[in-house]
Structures are given as C-alpha cells and as structure tokens.
Design a protein around this motif. Structure first.
Motif, PDB file in Angstrom:
ATOM      1  N   LEU A  48      16.333 -76.936   7.689  1.00 38.50           N
ATOM      2  CA  LEU A  48      17.141 -76.468   8.818  1.00 38.50           C
ATOM      3  C   LEU A  48      18.613 -76.329   8.448  1.00 38.50           C
ATOM      4  CD1 LEU A  48      15.598 -78.516  11.790  1.00 38.50           C
ATOM      5  CD2 LEU A  48      14.937 -76.268  10.905  1.00 38.50           C
ATOM      6  N   GLY A  49      18.910 -76.352   7.167  1.00 40.29           N
ATOM      7  CA  GLY A  49      20.277 -76.197   6.700  1.00 40.29           C
ATOM      8  C   GLY A  49      21.044 -77.509   6.671  1.00 40.29           C
ATOM      9  N   THR A  50      22.345 -77.421   6.459  1.00 41.13           N
ATOM     10  CA  THR A  50      23.209 -78.605   6.408  1.00 41.13           C
ATOM     11  C   THR A  50      24.367 -78.432   7.383  1.00 41.13           C
ATOM     12  OG1 THR A  50      24.542 -77.678   4.606  1.00 41.13           O
ATOM     13  CG2 THR A  50      22.655 -79.059   3.994  1.00 41.13           C
ATOM     14  N   ASP A  51      25.000 -79.566   7.755  1.00 37.73           N
ATOM     15  CA  ASP A  51      26.114 -79.507   8.697  1.00 37.73           C
ATOM     16  C   ASP A  51      27.448 -79.414   7.959  1.00 37.73           C
ATOM     17  OD1 ASP A  51      26.553 -82.030   7.689  1.00 37.73           O
ATOM     18  OD2 ASP A  51      26.556 -83.040   9.629  1.00 37.73           O
ATOM     19  N   HIS A  52      28.557 -79.645   8.658  1.00 37.93           N
ATOM     20  CA  HIS A  52      29.887 -79.475   8.078  1.00 37.93           C
ATOM     21  C   HIS A  52      30.226 -80.552   7.047  1.00 37.93           C
ATOM     22  CE1 HIS A  52      30.242 -82.343  11.303  1.00 37.93           C
ATOM     23  NE2 HIS A  52      31.460 -82.670  10.935  1.00 37.93           N
ATOM     24  N   LEU A  53      29.401 -81.609   6.976  1.00 39.37           N
ATOM     25  CA  LEU A  53      29.595 -82.652   5.968  1.00 39.37           C
ATOM     26  C   LEU A  53      28.529 -82.603   4.870  1.00 39.37           C
ATOM     27  CD1 LEU A  53      30.520 -85.669   8.281  1.00 39.37           C
ATOM     28  CD2 LEU A  53      32.077 -84.196   6.974  1.00 39.37           C
ATOM     29  N   GLY A  54      27.689 -81.591   4.907  1.00 40.01           N
ATOM     30  CA  GLY A  54      26.641 -81.456   3.903  1.00 40.01           C
ATOM     31  C   GLY A  54      25.411 -82.297   4.189  1.00 40.01           C
ATOM     32  N   ARG A  55      25.304 -82.859   5.398  1.00 42.55           N
ATOM     33  CA  ARG A  55      24.134 -83.665   5.746  1.00 42.55           C
ATOM     34  C   ARG A  55      22.977 -82.767   6.174  1.00 42.55           C
ATOM     35  NH1 ARG A  55      26.834 -87.531  10.128  1.00 42.55           N
ATOM     36  NH2 ARG A  55      27.541 -85.443  10.780  1.00 42.55           N
ATOM     37  N   ASP A  56      21.775 -83.230   5.928  1.00 43.18           N
ATOM     38  CA  ASP A  56      20.586 -82.465   6.250  1.00 43.18           C
ATOM     39  C   ASP A  56      20.381 -82.443   7.773  1.00 43.18           C
ATOM     40  OD1 ASP A  56      17.997 -81.169   5.430  1.00 43.18           O
ATOM     41  OD2 ASP A  56      17.178 -82.928   6.466  1.00 43.18           O
ATOM     42  N   MET A 221      25.617 -83.925  17.839  1.00 42.63           N
ATOM     43  CA  MET A 221      25.398 -82.749  16.995  1.00 42.63           C
ATOM     44  C   MET A 221      25.925 -81.492  17.680  1.00 42.63           C
ATOM     45  SD  MET A 221      21.592 -83.504  15.423  1.00 42.63           S
ATOM     46  CE  MET A 221      21.632 -82.042  14.359  1.00 42.63           C
ATOM     47  N   LEU A 222      25.707 -81.379  18.991  1.00 38.38           N
ATOM     48  CA  LEU A 222      26.226 -80.224  19.726  1.00 38.38           C
ATOM     49  C   LEU A 222      27.750 -80.229  19.749  1.00 38.38           C
ATOM     50  CD1 LEU A 222      23.718 -80.154  22.718  1.00 38.38           C
ATOM     51  CD2 LEU A 222      23.967 -78.400  20.955  1.00 38.38           C
ATOM     52  N   ALA A 223      28.336 -81.414  19.906  1.00 38.59           N
ATOM     53  CA  ALA A 223      29.800 -81.512  19.912  1.00 38.59           C
ATOM     54  C   ALA A 223      30.380 -81.118  18.564  1.00 38.59           C
ATOM     55  CB  ALA A 223      30.224 -82.932  20.278  1.00 38.59           C
ATOM     56  N   ASP A 224      29.752 -81.577  17.473  1.00 36.41           N
ATOM     57  CA  ASP A 224      30.234 -81.241  16.130  1.00 36.41           C
ATOM     58  C   ASP A 224      30.095 -79.751  15.829  1.00 36.41           C
ATOM     59  OD1 ASP A 224      30.845 -83.888  15.685  1.00 36.41           O
ATOM     60  OD2 ASP A 224      28.964 -84.331  14.639  1.00 36.41           O
ATOM     61  N   ALA A 225      29.082 -79.117  16.450  1.00 37.14           N
ATOM     62  CA  ALA A 225      28.787 -77.715  16.131  1.00 37.14           C
ATOM     63  C   ALA A 225      29.619 -76.729  16.945  1.00 37.14           C
ATOM     64  CB  ALA A 225      27.302 -77.431  16.366  1.00 37.14           C
ATOM     65  N   GLN A 226      30.298 -77.189  17.996  1.00 36.10           N
ATOM     66  CA  GLN A 226      30.927 -76.243  18.927  1.00 36.10           C
ATOM     67  C   GLN A 226      32.025 -75.402  18.285  1.00 36.10           C
ATOM     68  OE1 GLN A 226      32.871 -78.212  22.182  1.00 36.10           O
ATOM     69  NE2 GLN A 226      33.805 -79.784  20.902  1.00 36.10           N
ATOM     70  N   THR A 227      32.696 -75.935  17.271  1.00 36.39           N
ATOM     71  CA  THR A 227      33.768 -75.157  16.626  1.00 36.39           C
ATOM     72  C   THR A 227      33.271 -74.398  15.393  1.00 36.39           C
ATOM     73  OG1 THR A 227      34.419 -77.083  15.305  1.00 36.39           O
ATOM     74  CG2 THR A 227      35.549 -76.749  17.414  1.00 36.39           C
ATOM     75  N   LEU A 228      31.977 -74.519  15.103  1.00 33.98           N
ATOM     76  CA  LEU A 228      31.444 -73.909  13.883  1.00 33.98           C
ATOM     77  C   LEU A 228      30.365 -72.871  14.169  1.00 33.98           C
ATOM     78  CD1 LEU A 228      31.072 -77.237  11.861  1.00 33.98           C
ATOM     79  CD2 LEU A 228      32.838 -75.504  11.535  1.00 33.98           C
ATOM     80  N   ALA A 236      24.241 -75.404  16.342  1.00 30.32           N
ATOM     81  CA  ALA A 236      24.111 -75.653  17.783  1.00 30.32           C
ATOM     82  C   ALA A 236      22.718 -75.288  18.284  1.00 30.32           C
ATOM     83  CB  ALA A 236      25.165 -74.859  18.546  1.00 30.32           C
ATOM     84  N   LEU A 237      22.084 -74.327  17.621  1.00 26.68           N
ATOM     85  CA  LEU A 237      20.776 -73.851  18.078  1.00 26.68           C
ATOM     86  C   LEU A 237      19.718 -74.945  18.018  1.00 26.68           C
ATOM     87  CD1 LEU A 237      18.795 -71.609  18.905  1.00 26.68           C
ATOM     88  CD2 LEU A 237      18.543 -71.063  16.468  1.00 26.68           C
TER      89      LEU A 237
END
Length: 268
Positions: A48-56, A221-228, A236-237
C-alpha cells in the motif's frame, strides 16, 4: 442467517482478526523509518506504499485497526457496564429514580456527542485513555435509556410477578430474569454504538485529541495525510476506506441482528 448479518459479521470479523494479528506481526516494523523510501506508491515491497516517514502503510493500517477498534470497544464497554445497571435500576424502582435518570439523560443528550467528547478530552488532556473516557461517558445514557425502555414492559410479565411472589428482590429479579431477556436488544445497540464510537475516535485522533504519536491510529493517519494528498492521494484513501468499511460492518451487523431478533418486523 440473513445476508446483512452474514456480511456484517464477515467484515467486522476481518477487521478484528487484522487488529489482533497486528499485535503479533506486521509486514514491516512500525518503528522502521526510511526517509529515502518516503511516499512510495503501492508496489511489491510495500503493498500500500509508504508514508512521509517511509513507514509501511499496510503495517500502520493493521496496527491502527487495533488502536481505533480497541478504543471504541473499551469506550462502548464502559458505557454499557455503567448504563445498563442504571437503566435496570430505574425500570425496577420507577418513581423518582426513573425521573432522575431521564432528566440526567436529557442533559447529556443536549450536547452534540463529538462536542462533548472534545470538551472532555480538552479538559483531561489528549490521549487514548481520555478518548475512551470521553466517548464512554456519552454512551452511558444511551445504554441506560435502551435498558430502561426494554426492561419496563418486562416488569408486568408473569414470570417477574412470580419471582416477586417467591420473595426475590428487585436486584435479583433484574439480574436473573430481566437482563437475560434484554440481551438481544442490547447486543444490537452495542453493535450500533461501536460504529459511532469508531467515528468519534477517528475524529478525536484527527484533531490531535485522541491517540498520540507514535501509536498509529486511523485518525492520525488521516491527519498526517491531509497536507500530502497532492503528492500521494493513497495516504488518505486507505485509512479513510478502512474507517468507512469498519463503520459499515458494524451497522450491517446491528441491522442483521435486529432482523434476526424481529424476523416479522416490516421494513420501512
């Protein structure tokens, strides 16, 4: 088993199983930060990809399920453990205890649930335990009112009158004869409140008053994704989809249980 109950049970069970599995295993360690791999799209290494810190993201979703569902379940359990005995007490005693409970419920219901939760968590300080208490407090009058409404007609039934004639007190009658007959209705309400508590927990975590980092949750996770979202819309999906499906699962479970308990009830 009707279709809604079957699908709701399967979907809710899948989320619970995923949450329990995450306590023992996740595809990648949650503490593993790889900035060089940040914001990767879904692929063979990170499904499902990685987040802004490279976490799975899949690992975060799995552990987030354990956090979000755990907070919701504990909050609803708190509401039921306090509210059901209050409702049974009011139904058994009638008179001023019943009136006192109803007026107290009206006061709590005068506040929007999420606003009440925000006020309590602000006063207590952010954190999962504050979210559990805040959501649980609102669930107390819900379960008290449901238990009272279901119990009142039972106090006029023959088996309750027979128990009174045998010398049993109100508490023993409530515990041994009334409560078992409420189990089905309370289970339906429990399923419905779980979906609402999950939404409340997600909302509190989203605005920073619920679960705190580094503990993952769907709201965080939704909060972290809102600016990205422009760089990686899937951030966010996936948590948004998880919340929607989990809420749907518990709603279907409640509707299916209601149908099973009232098979001849006409749908409106």
């Amino acid at each position: 088993m009707n279709r809604r109950l079957a699908f709701g049970t399967l979907l809710a069970g899948s989320f619970v199983a995923l949450a329990l599995l995450s306590l023992a295993w996740t595809p990648h360690p949650l503490e593993h930060l790889a900035i060089a791999e940040r914001l990767q799209p879904p692929g063979p290494t990170h499904w499902l990809g990685t987040d802004h810190l490279g976490r799975d993201v899949l690992s975060l979703l799995m552990r987030g399920a354990a956090t979000s569902l755990g907070v919701a379940a504990l909050a609803v359990s708190l509401g039921a453990l306090v509210g059901v005995p209050l409702g049974l007490w009011a139904a058994a005693r009638a008179g001023w205890p019943d009136e006192l409970l109803m007026r107290g419920n009206d006061i709590v219901f005068a506040f929007p649930p999420l606003l009440l939760a925000v006020l309590l968590t602000t006063a207590l300080g952010p954190g999962a335990s504050s979210a559990i208490l805040a959501i649980g407090v609102f669930n107390i009058p819900v379960f008290a009112r449901v238990a009272r409404g279901l119990a009142l007609p039972l106090w006029q039934r023959e088996f309750v009158l027979a128990a009174r004639s045998a010398g049993k007190g109100d508490g023993r009658i409530s515990r041994e004869h009334v409560l078992p007959n409420l189990a089905g209705g309370l289970l339906v309400q429990l399923s419905l409140q779980l979906s609402l508590a999950l939404l409340a927990e997600t909302g509190l975590s989203y605005i920073g008053l619920g679960t705190q980092p580094p503990q993952p949750s769907w709201g965080r996770m939704l909060a972290d994704a809102q600016t990205l979202t422009a760089l990686s819309p899937t951030l966010a999906l996936f948590p948004g989809l998880a919340v929607a499906l989990a809420v749907l699962a518990f709603h279907l479970l409640a509707a299916g249980l209601r149908e099973r308990l009232n098979p001849h009830r006409e749908e409106k």
